[in-house]
Structure formats: C-alpha cells, structure tokens
Design an enzyme around this catalytic site. Structure first.
Site, PDB file in Angstrom:
ATOM      1  N   GLN A   1      41.655  39.105  39.329  1.00 34.82           N
ATOM      2  CA  GLN A   1      41.150  37.759  39.012  1.00 34.82           C
ATOM      3  C   GLN A   1      39.748  37.527  39.565  1.00 34.82           C
ATOM      4  O   GLN A   1      39.071  36.591  39.142  1.00 34.82           O
ATOM      5  CB  GLN A   1      42.094  36.683  39.557  1.00 34.82           C
ATOM      6  CG  GLN A   1      43.440  36.651  38.842  1.00 34.82           C
ATOM      7  CD  GLN A   1      44.333  35.583  39.428  1.00 34.82           C
ATOM      8  OE1 GLN A   1      44.999  35.807  40.422  1.00 34.82           O
ATOM      9  NE2 GLN A   1      44.345  34.409  38.835  1.00 34.82           N
TER      10      GLN A   1
ATOM     11  N   HIS B   1      49.722  40.517  37.438  1.00 32.39           N
ATOM     12  CA  HIS B   1      48.267  40.585  37.275  1.00 32.39           C
ATOM     13  C   HIS B   1      47.767  42.028  37.441  1.00 32.39           C
ATOM     14  O   HIS B   1      46.784  42.421  36.826  1.00 32.39           O
ATOM     15  CB  HIS B   1      47.558  39.712  38.315  1.00 32.39           C
ATOM     16  CG  HIS B   1      47.386  38.276  37.904  1.00 32.39           C
ATOM     17  ND1 HIS B   1      46.649  37.889  36.804  1.00 32.39           N
ATOM     18  CD2 HIS B   1      47.834  37.124  38.461  1.00 32.39           C
ATOM     19  CE1 HIS B   1      46.654  36.561  36.707  1.00 32.39           C
ATOM     20  NE2 HIS B   1      47.373  36.071  37.698  1.00 32.39           N
TER      21      HIS B   1
ATOM     22  N   CYS C   1      47.895  29.021  36.784  1.00 29.14           N
ATOM     23  CA  CYS C   1      47.212  30.217  37.289  1.00 29.14           C
ATOM     24  C   CYS C   1      45.750  29.841  37.479  1.00 29.14           C
ATOM     25  O   CYS C   1      45.196  29.110  36.658  1.00 29.14           O
ATOM     26  CB  CYS C   1      47.353  31.332  36.249  1.00 29.14           C
ATOM     27  SG  CYS C   1      46.476  32.849  36.630  1.00 29.14           S
ATOM     28  N   LEU C   2      45.128  30.328  38.549  1.00 29.14           N
ATOM     29  CA  LEU C   2      43.725  29.977  38.785  1.00 29.14           C
ATOM     30  C   LEU C   2      42.813  30.494  37.660  1.00 29.14           C
ATOM     31  O   LEU C   2      41.720  29.986  37.478  1.00 29.14           O
ATOM     32  CB  LEU C   2      43.252  30.505  40.146  1.00 29.14           C
ATOM     33  CG  LEU C   2      43.894  29.832  41.371  1.00 29.14           C
ATOM     34  CD1 LEU C   2      43.385  30.466  42.658  1.00 29.14           C
ATOM     35  CD2 LEU C   2      43.649  28.327  41.392  1.00 29.14           C
TER      36      LEU C   2
ATOM     37  N   HIS D   1      54.547  36.692  39.523  1.00 30.03           N
ATOM     38  CA  HIS D   1      53.316  36.269  38.837  1.00 30.03           C
ATOM     39  C   HIS D   1      52.128  37.143  39.266  1.00 30.03           C
ATOM     40  O   HIS D   1      51.389  37.668  38.426  1.00 30.03           O
ATOM     41  CB  HIS D   1      53.067  34.789  39.160  1.00 30.03           C
ATOM     42  CG  HIS D   1      51.820  34.211  38.559  1.00 30.03           C
ATOM     43  ND1 HIS D   1      51.829  33.117  37.729  1.00 30.03           N
ATOM     44  CD2 HIS D   1      50.509  34.574  38.688  1.00 30.03           C
ATOM     45  CE1 HIS D   1      50.580  32.840  37.363  1.00 30.03           C
ATOM     46  NE2 HIS D   1      49.760  33.711  37.938  1.00 30.03           N
ATOM     47  N   GLU D   2      51.965  37.309  40.578  1.00 26.58           N
ATOM     48  CA  GLU D   2      50.806  38.065  41.085  1.00 26.58           C
ATOM     49  C   GLU D   2      50.945  39.555  40.791  1.00 26.58           C
ATOM     50  O   GLU D   2      49.977  40.217  40.438  1.00 26.58           O
ATOM     51  CB  GLU D   2      50.618  37.838  42.587  1.00 26.58           C
ATOM     52  CG  GLU D   2      50.371  36.386  42.996  1.00 26.58           C
ATOM     53  CD  GLU D   2      49.270  35.694  42.214  1.00 26.58           C
ATOM     54  OE1 GLU D   2      48.309  36.364  41.794  1.00 26.58           O
ATOM     55  OE2 GLU D   2      49.373  34.468  42.007  1.00 26.58           O
TER      56      GLU D   2
ATOM     57  N   GLY E   1      48.568  31.806  45.054  1.00 27.25           N
ATOM     58  CA  GLY E   1      48.398  33.256  45.026  1.00 27.25           C
ATOM     59  C   GLY E   1      47.137  33.630  44.276  1.00 27.25           C
ATOM     60  O   GLY E   1      46.622  32.836  43.481  1.00 27.25           O
TER      61      GLY E   1
END
Ligand code: ZN
Length: 188
Positions: free
Chosen positions: A51, A141, A93-94, A137-138, A46
């Site tokens: 981000q 953000h 997480c990226l 999670h997303e 994701g």
C-alpha cells in the site's frame, strides 16, 4: 521515520504478489516504522507494505484503535496456517478512502510470522474479532487481493466504489469461497 503516501485502488502495485523477506535488515525495520507512522497518521487498523509501494511481505496491525496504550503488531512473511468459521465483516481500507462494504471472512485464524526483531511467532485470533479480520485483510494485500474481492454483494459494492470515484470491481478477481457463502447463508 516517515509518513508515506498510501496508494489508492487502481494503482497496479496493489495487485502484485509481494516478495518474501530474506532478512530482517535495517531496510525492513525502517519500512516497518514507516508503515506504523503512516497507519497511525491515518487512524488505520492495519497497513501492508504494497500500500506504500513496497512489494514485500510485511504488514502492521494495531487494534487498539487509537486508545492508549497503543499495541503495534508486526507481521513479516506471514502465513495463515489455520482458518475456520465464517463471518460477515464490514470493511474499509486506507487504499479505498471512505468506501466500506460487507465481505466474507473466516471467524478464526492462526497465523505464523516473524516480528521486527526477526523472532518467529504464532498467533491465534478468534470469534471474528477485529484482529482476526484485520489479519486476513492485510495478509491478502501481500498477494494482491483486496477486500472488495471478498464482497457479499457485487452490485452494492460497485455502487459504493462509484460514489467515491474508485474503479469498479474486476469480476475475474472475485474470490470463490463457497464454503463461507454456505456457512453465512446457514447463519441467517
Ligand atoms: Zn487494506
């Protein structure tokens, strides 16, 4: 379209509350394509717009994890309208390269959002599936909340962050989730 630079933990825009999308314009569909290109380029599950430095309420998910057929899912102005159950989730997480830690999540969620064609939809994800956890999670953000804010063990998480030269947890930003905590304790 374009592979964009993914911001790492410590960048202020990861902590901002993102703005609603008023119209699924070309600007937004271009952003969606950039999010997908960038996510696939890094083998992510994701990616959320903040981000890549765009503080608008858009994220993408693909839980096919690189296996064909790909299954890109686009969420614009998402809202989690139902949540239940508790599960321990080992997440990365990226924006936190290589750092993984255990966090608390709801097991089941129902999300309402708009897709890249401007069409509203409702989706249910259950049983602590990768999709159920990725949605939470997303979605976080978009409110400047990061997975480490849900960590089960603050000290273990700090040790992981330190190992990868990332800033420590901000204790003031830890999410209070007594209900999940109690349910997880009961499961042990
Ligand atoms: Zn993330």
């Amino acid at each position: 379209m374009a592979i964009r630079k993914v911001l790492h933990y410590g960048e202020p825009s990861l902590r901002e509350v993102s703005k609603e999308v008023h119209k699924v314009s070309k600007k937004i569909t271009d952003l969606v394509r950039d999010l997908l290109d960038t996510m696939y380029s890094q083998n992510g599950v994701g990616l959320a717009a903040p981000q890549i430095g765009e503080n608008v309420r858009v994220f993408v998910i693909d839980v096919s994890t690189g296996n064909e057929p790909l299954n890109p899912m686009v969420f614009i102005n998402p809202k989690i309208i139902k949540k239940s159950g508790a599960i321990k989730s080992n997440e990365g997480c990226l924006s936190f390269p290589e750092a993984y830690t255990d966090v608390r999540r709801y097991k089941n969620v129902m999300v309402k959002a708009t897709n890249e064609h401007g069409k509203p939809f409702v989706l249910e994800a259950k049983d602590g599936s990768l999709l159920a956890r990725a949605i939470q999670h997303e979605n976080d953000h978009l409110d400047g909340i990061l997975f480490i804010d849900h960590c089960i063990n603050r000290f273990e998480t700090d040790a992981v962050l330190e190992k990868y030269n990332l800033p420590h947890i901000d204790p003031d930003l830890l999410v209070e989730e007594k209900n999940l905590e109690e349910e997880l304790a009961g499961n042990d």
